[in-house]
Motif scaffolding. Structure first.
Motif, mmCIF file in Angstrom:
data_model
loop_
_atom_site.group_PDB
_atom_site.id
_atom_site.type_symbol
_atom_site.label_atom_id
_atom_site.label_comp_id
_atom_site.label_asym_id
_atom_site.label_seq_id
_atom_site.Cartn_x
_atom_site.Cartn_y
_atom_site.Cartn_z
ATOM 1 N N LYS A 370 0.716 -1.175 0.030
ATOM 2 C CA LYS A 370 0.129 -0.135 -0.014
ATOM 3 C C LYS A 370 0.815 1.341 -0.192
ATOM 4 O O LYS A 370 1.661 1.470 0.717
ATOM 5 C CB LYS A 370 -1.053 -0.030 1.245
ATOM 6 N N LEU A 371 0.418 2.176 -0.933
ATOM 7 C CA LEU A 371 1.116 3.456 -1.033
ATOM 8 C C LEU A 371 0.598 4.417 0.009
ATOM 9 O O LEU A 371 -0.635 4.437 0.373
ATOM 10 C CB LEU A 371 0.876 4.022 -2.493
ATOM 11 N N GLN A 372 1.417 5.373 0.682
ATOM 12 C CA GLN A 372 0.776 6.009 1.720
ATOM 13 C C GLN A 372 1.581 7.196 1.519
ATOM 14 O O GLN A 372 2.947 7.471 1.430
ATOM 15 C CB GLN A 372 1.004 5.313 3.041
ATOM 16 N N PHE A 373 0.927 8.541 1.865
ATOM 17 C CA PHE A 373 1.549 9.762 2.084
ATOM 18 C C PHE A 373 0.926 10.450 3.259
ATOM 19 O O PHE A 373 -0.100 10.463 3.262
ATOM 20 C CB PHE A 373 1.419 10.483 0.669
ATOM 21 N N PRO A 374 1.999 11.341 4.040
ATOM 22 C CA PRO A 374 3.536 11.178 4.060
ATOM 23 C C PRO A 374 4.009 9.939 4.240
ATOM 24 O O PRO A 374 3.289 9.000 5.112
ATOM 25 C CB PRO A 374 3.887 12.155 5.134
ATOM 26 N N PRO A 375 5.337 9.437 4.091
ATOM 27 C CA PRO A 375 5.911 8.283 4.536
ATOM 28 C C PRO A 375 5.780 8.291 6.037
ATOM 29 O O PRO A 375 5.965 9.083 6.861
ATOM 30 C CB PRO A 375 7.159 8.435 3.831
ATOM 31 N N GLN A 376 5.612 6.903 6.287
ATOM 32 C CA GLN A 376 5.495 6.465 7.744
ATOM 33 C C GLN A 376 6.515 5.672 8.175
ATOM 34 O O GLN A 376 7.191 5.168 7.350
ATOM 35 C CB GLN A 376 3.970 5.733 7.998
ATOM 36 N N VAL A 377 6.738 5.828 9.597
ATOM 37 C CA VAL A 377 7.900 4.818 10.183
ATOM 38 C C VAL A 377 7.437 3.398 10.061
ATOM 39 O O VAL A 377 7.915 2.420 9.717
ATOM 40 C CB VAL A 377 8.206 5.312 11.527
ATOM 41 N N LEU A 378 6.286 3.148 10.527
ATOM 42 C CA LEU A 378 5.476 1.989 10.417
ATOM 43 C C LEU A 378 4.209 2.036 9.365
ATOM 44 O O LEU A 378 3.539 3.343 9.578
ATOM 45 C CB LEU A 378 4.915 1.571 11.839
ATOM 46 N N CYS A 379 4.111 1.208 8.809
ATOM 47 C CA CYS A 379 2.921 1.283 7.687
ATOM 48 C C CYS A 379 1.470 1.316 8.268
ATOM 49 O O CYS A 379 1.254 0.780 9.357
ATOM 50 C CB CYS A 379 2.711 -0.153 6.967
ATOM 51 N N VAL A 380 0.875 2.283 7.892
ATOM 52 C CA VAL A 380 -0.445 2.713 8.445
ATOM 53 C C VAL A 380 -1.495 1.628 8.096
ATOM 54 O O VAL A 380 -2.595 1.881 8.658
ATOM 55 C CB VAL A 380 -0.804 4.111 7.902
ATOM 56 N N TYR A 381 -1.130 0.777 7.119
ATOM 57 C CA TYR A 381 -2.111 -0.172 6.781
ATOM 58 C C TYR A 381 -1.837 -1.570 7.597
ATOM 59 O O TYR A 381 -2.825 -2.119 8.119
ATOM 60 C CB TYR A 381 -2.378 -0.520 5.299
ATOM 61 N N CYS A 382 -0.612 -2.066 7.658
ATOM 62 C CA CYS A 382 -0.312 -3.369 7.794
ATOM 63 C C CYS A 382 0.534 -3.399 9.328
ATOM 64 O O CYS A 382 0.804 -4.260 9.870
ATOM 65 C CB CYS A 382 0.292 -4.276 6.958
ATOM 66 N N GLN A 383 1.302 -2.010 9.508
ATOM 67 C CA GLN A 383 1.813 -1.768 10.790
ATOM 68 C C GLN A 383 3.204 -2.793 10.803
ATOM 69 O O GLN A 383 3.710 -3.348 12.107
ATOM 70 C CB GLN A 383 1.253 -2.048 12.040
ATOM 71 N N ASP A 384 3.459 -3.378 9.647
ATOM 72 C CA ASP A 384 4.787 -4.378 9.608
ATOM 73 C C ASP A 384 6.083 -3.849 10.278
ATOM 74 O O ASP A 384 6.300 -2.838 10.197
ATOM 75 C CB ASP A 384 4.967 -4.466 8.225
ATOM 76 N N LYS A 385 6.453 -4.803 11.118
ATOM 77 C CA LYS A 385 7.716 -4.526 11.918
ATOM 78 C C LYS A 385 8.953 -4.405 10.874
ATOM 79 O O LYS A 385 9.937 -3.707 11.410
ATOM 80 C CB LYS A 385 7.749 -5.398 13.077
ATOM 81 N N GLY A 386 9.139 -4.916 9.743
ATOM 82 C CA GLY A 386 10.102 -5.008 9.051
ATOM 83 C C GLY A 386 10.365 -3.297 8.424
ATOM 84 O O GLY A 386 11.442 -3.076 8.328
#
Lengths: 472, 389
Positions: A370-386
């Motif tokens: 998933k594309l997101q703006f602005p860039p996040q530290v943790l994904c706003v959709y899946c919160q993936d720890k990677g």
């Protein structure tokens, strides 16, 4: 052979009728209207718009330089080209240069770019010019000067107009000037500066060039030369033997004298109409003159996908009043909103967020896509720890209005402040101020594009960011 | 995991008038609200064992200890944007429920009207300064085009529905001697008012900005009757701090606050409420703007999604309706001194359940709900506190 490989232009949406200026002060009204940068535009932002138009469909990894010609740089000390390079997403290794102070900067930039391309030090160089010069209220320059930008890419692959030869002459001459303290253009008596300055200099340079190449006026398809005003420009072309149909319009009636951008804007307009085999004799003026002979190639037909002068010249809104122009330019003190004093930006944070703020990058999560703006530290959709993301440039995507507001309370030079929440093509949502808008045209699903604008000027820092603008 | 239900009681409350208190500073307002609460509870300041103070502009626990001359007891400052007042109360309740203290004070205050500006100010850490210029009405008004678009309601009808909310809250405020605006308005006035955040929000769609303070004395439930015969018991304290996803995710609809929905469900579970519209007698909700109240009523599950038109037109949320929303006038008429508002809402619930709400009095049974929100669409803190007999 080296030459122009692409072109682009930008003319601001807002125009001011010269009759409206004359109405405010009385006296003579020149013909037509002038293009005026919005309150959130300046020569830098206009150059970005022209450069993006020129770079459409161009491989930016092969752009090794960016030259910016202007006499109205936002800074006296601090480069503008470096900001333009980030906004247009050029490589950090691209050589950035401001050609500041001379009205002839664009033609000088072309000759310098050619030197780089011919010597092999650069594969291609973007030359962009923009100006937003001020004439003091009630004066001739206020009516004459307009705001615009243009850009050409100089390279040696897929050349649409080859450079046959160039000629440069330098001439120390004080005709127009602004010293470090001056906000408005000054000039000397016009019969002297136009006769002994412009006409004599350009005339001699063009004659010298034509005689060297044994060119007659008939051999030239288009004579594209800077003109200080309509009459003097026409007089020069006639005296050199060019017919009106051969003489490229200065755009002074529709745009105004756009200073360092004028000759380049005319060149772009000429290229839009040019056919393979045409010859274009180009001349820049200011503290001397550059003369460049272009020969148009069949490649020109593949380079038509730009807005250029054609795309912008009739895309306009005539200002409802001259007073608004005075306010936009800070020419009259106005009462400030009863709102908190604006907080200056943190230069540290501006530096840290360059990629987001100036280049407008979002981030695509490698885990969920998933594309997101602005860039996040943790994904706003899946919160993936990677926390692995791919950078995605948003600035040249189209978007649609999801919701919006016209905020009359927010302090602004031109209220209301329109804020659009937009969804980008391909994903990502952001809230951006909306520029160049008529209130009635902002609706749910209105298509918008991104435009680079000045969002504040505090502590002398010009802070730039992106806004939306209705696609027209 | 235990719940807060019936473990803590409110035995005294105070609330200043909310208005432009140009001749009073924060200390005056704090002392006034606190002493009303002390008197109501029949206690002295020395009886307070710990305190929580909510303010967005003040600083530290000393902002309460200094004016009240509290004698070397713990005071914690709470800040959670416009939900500050309710979160202050929640934290105080937990300390009592934990058995650490028997009697504590929760007080919220704000002194906004010394700033010389319209609306609320900004603040925060220095940043890169590129966020769109905006104000609270600008932020919340983004709900309106989307809500009315989604449910096929045209702009004129949408303006009318919002106007009816303003008319209701002005009516309720006209019955409240402590409210900032104590006058009725007509629907036409509401609809034709100058625009603040177009296309939907005009002047009467926006709450008043004012100065004020409100306070509650809280004690262990088993001690409550020692203070007064009619204590009010805490049934639920819920708080949700949103991850701000709505401002970034494309699946956020701008017609609801996920934080509200989650906080409401959390609170109903704790209180044991199964049918909120039937079991709740009155609610004080965060009507910072009329569109916010409209959306909140759906988020709180008092009206099905998209049905607020019918509920507004049916008068369900009016003073005499099935569930009175903002019987004291709400933020709209009572005014909104940020840190104080959550406790002001509680003050009305407390007085109503004690039968002391004068001309605004509802029946005295059922639950009373405080809904307090700080932030904006797509990212906010929502507090829901529920009290009852």
């Amino acid at each position: 052979m080296a030459g122009i490989t692409s072109y682009g232009a930008y003319i601001p949406w807002n125009r001011l009728s010269r009759a409206d200026i004359a109405k405010a002060w009385g006296g003579f009204a020149a013909q037509g209207e002038k293009a005026i940068a919005n309150w959130d535009e300046d020569s830098l932002t206009m150059a970005v718009a022209a450069a993006l138009d020129c770079l459409k469909g161009v491989d930016r990894s092969a752009v090794d330089g960016l030259f910016f010609a202007t006499t109205s740089s936002p800074y006296r000390e601090k480069q503008a080209a470096s900001t333009i390079a980030l906004a247009t997403d050029l490589r950090r290794e691209a050589r950035c240069v401001d050609l500041d102070g001379s009205l002839r900067g664009a033609s000088t930039g072309i000759t310098l770019a050619l030197d780089g391309v011919k010597s092999g030090s650069a594969r291609s160089v973007l030359v962009t010019a923009a100006d937003s010069r001020m004439g003091a209220a009630q004066g001739e320059f206020e009516q004459l000067l307009g705001d615009a930008a243009a850009a050409v890419l100089i390279g040696n692959k897929n050349v649409i107009a080859t450079v046959e030869d160039t000629y440069t002459v330098t001439n120390e001459f004080i005709d127009l000037w602004r010293s470090a303290e001056d906000g408005y253009v000054r000039s000397w008596e016009d019969r002297f500066i136009l006769g002994e300055g412009y006409t004599a200099t350009v005339s001699a340079a063009v004659k010298q060039f034509m005689s060297k190449h044994k060119l007659t006026p008939k051999a030239i398809t288009k004579f594209v030369a800077y003109g200080p005003d309509l009459r003097t420009h026409q007089g020069l072309a006639k005296s050199l033997g060019f017919e009106p149909a051969q003489t490229q319009d200065t755009l002074i009636n529709a745009v105004g004298n756009s200073g360092a951008a004028e000759a380049l804007l005319m060149l772009v307009a000429a290229l839009e109409e040019a056919k393979a085999g045409d010859t274009i004799l180009f001349s820049g003026y200011g503290d001397g003159s550059d003369v460049i002979l272009f020969k148009v190639t069949p490649e020109i037909e593949k380079a038509r996908d730009h807005r250029g002068v054609k795309g912008y010249i009739n895309n306009k809104k005539v200002m409802p009043s001259y007073q608004k122009y005075l306010k936009w330019r800070g020419m009259i003190p106005t009462e400030s909103a009863r709102r908190p004093a604006p907080i200056p930006p943190s230069v540290t944070a501006m530096w840290r967020e360059q990629k987001k703020n100036l280049s407008l990058y979002g981030a695509k999560c490698m885990a969920c896509g998933k594309l997101q703006f602005p860039p996040q530290v943790l994904c706003v959709y899946c919160q993936d720890k990677g926390m692995k993301f791919e950078d995605v440039r948003m600035a040249e995507k189209q978007a649609k209005v999801f919701t919006f507001t016209h905020d009359y309370l927010a302090a602004s030079i031109d209220p209301p402040t329109t804020v659009t929440v937009v969804d980008f093509e391909g994903g990502g949502r952001g809230a951006f101020e909306c520029a160049d808008r008529d209130i009635a045209e902002i609706k749910i699903d209105t298509p918008v594009e991104m435009t680079f604008r000045k969002v504040s000027h505090l502590l002398g820092i010009h802070n730039y960011y992106w806004k939306t603008r209705p696609v027209r | 995991m235990e719940t807060i239900k019936n473990r803590v009681a409110i035995v005294g409350m105070g609330c200043t008038t909310f208005k432009e208190h140009f001749n009073k500073d924060a200390d005056d307002l704090i002392v006034e609200a606190a002493f009303e609460a002390f008197e109501d509870a029949g206690i002295e300041p020395k009886d307070i064992q710990a305190a929580w103070v909510g303010t967005t502009q003040g600083t530290t626990g000393m902002s309460l200890a200094r004016p009240l001359k509290l004698q070397y007891i713990p005071v914690t400052r709470v800040e959670n944007m416009c939900a500050t007042g309710s979160d202050t109360f929640r934290n105080a309740c937990y300390a009592v429920a934990a058995g650490i203290y028997d009697v504590v004070l929760a007080l919220g205050f704000e002194k906004l009207k010394d700033a010389g500006i319209s609306g609320l100010g900004g603040g925060g850490y220095p940043n890169s300064g590129v966020e769109p210029r905006g104000t609270p009405p600008g932020s919340f008004s983004r709900l309106a085009p989307r809500y009315f678009h989604r449910y096929g309601i045209d702009q004129a009808k949408g303006k009318e529905l919002l106007g009816r909310i303003a008319v209701k809250n002005h009516h309720n405020g006209s019955l409240n001697p402590k409210a900032m605006f104590q006058r009725e308005i007509t629907l036409e006035q509401a609809i034709k008012a100058p625009l603040v955040a177009a296309p939907y929000l005009g002047l009467f769609d926006c709450c008043g900005v004012s100065d004020g303070a409100a306070a509650a004395v809280i004690c262990r439930a088993d001690m409550a009757k020692k203070f007064r015969p009619d204590p009010i018991f805490v049934k639920a304290c819920a708080l949700v701090s949103g991850p701000g996803e709505g401002q970034i995710r494309t699946d956020y609809d701008y017609t609801h606050f996920e934080e509200n929905t989650r906080a409401a469900q959390m609170a109903y579970r704790e209180a044991g409420i199964k049918n909120p519209l039937k079991e709740i007698t009155l609610a004080e909700v965060h009507d910072c703007f009329t569109i916010t109240e409209l959306v909140i009523c759906e988020d709180m599950a008092w009206a099905p999604r998209g049905k607020m038109k019918e509920f507004i037109e049916g008068g369900v949320f009016e003073l005499e309706g099935e569930l009175a929303v903002n019987p004291d006038g709400g933020l709209k008429s009572y005014g909104h001194p940020i840190g104080a508002s959550g406790l002001r809402m509680l003050y009305e619930c407390y007085k109503q359940l004690q039968g002391k709400a004068g001309p605004r009095q509802r029946k005295k049974d059922g639950y009373a709900v405080v809904h307090n929100l700080g932030g904006g669409p797509g990212g906010c803190n929502t507090a829901v506190n529920i009290v009852g007999l």
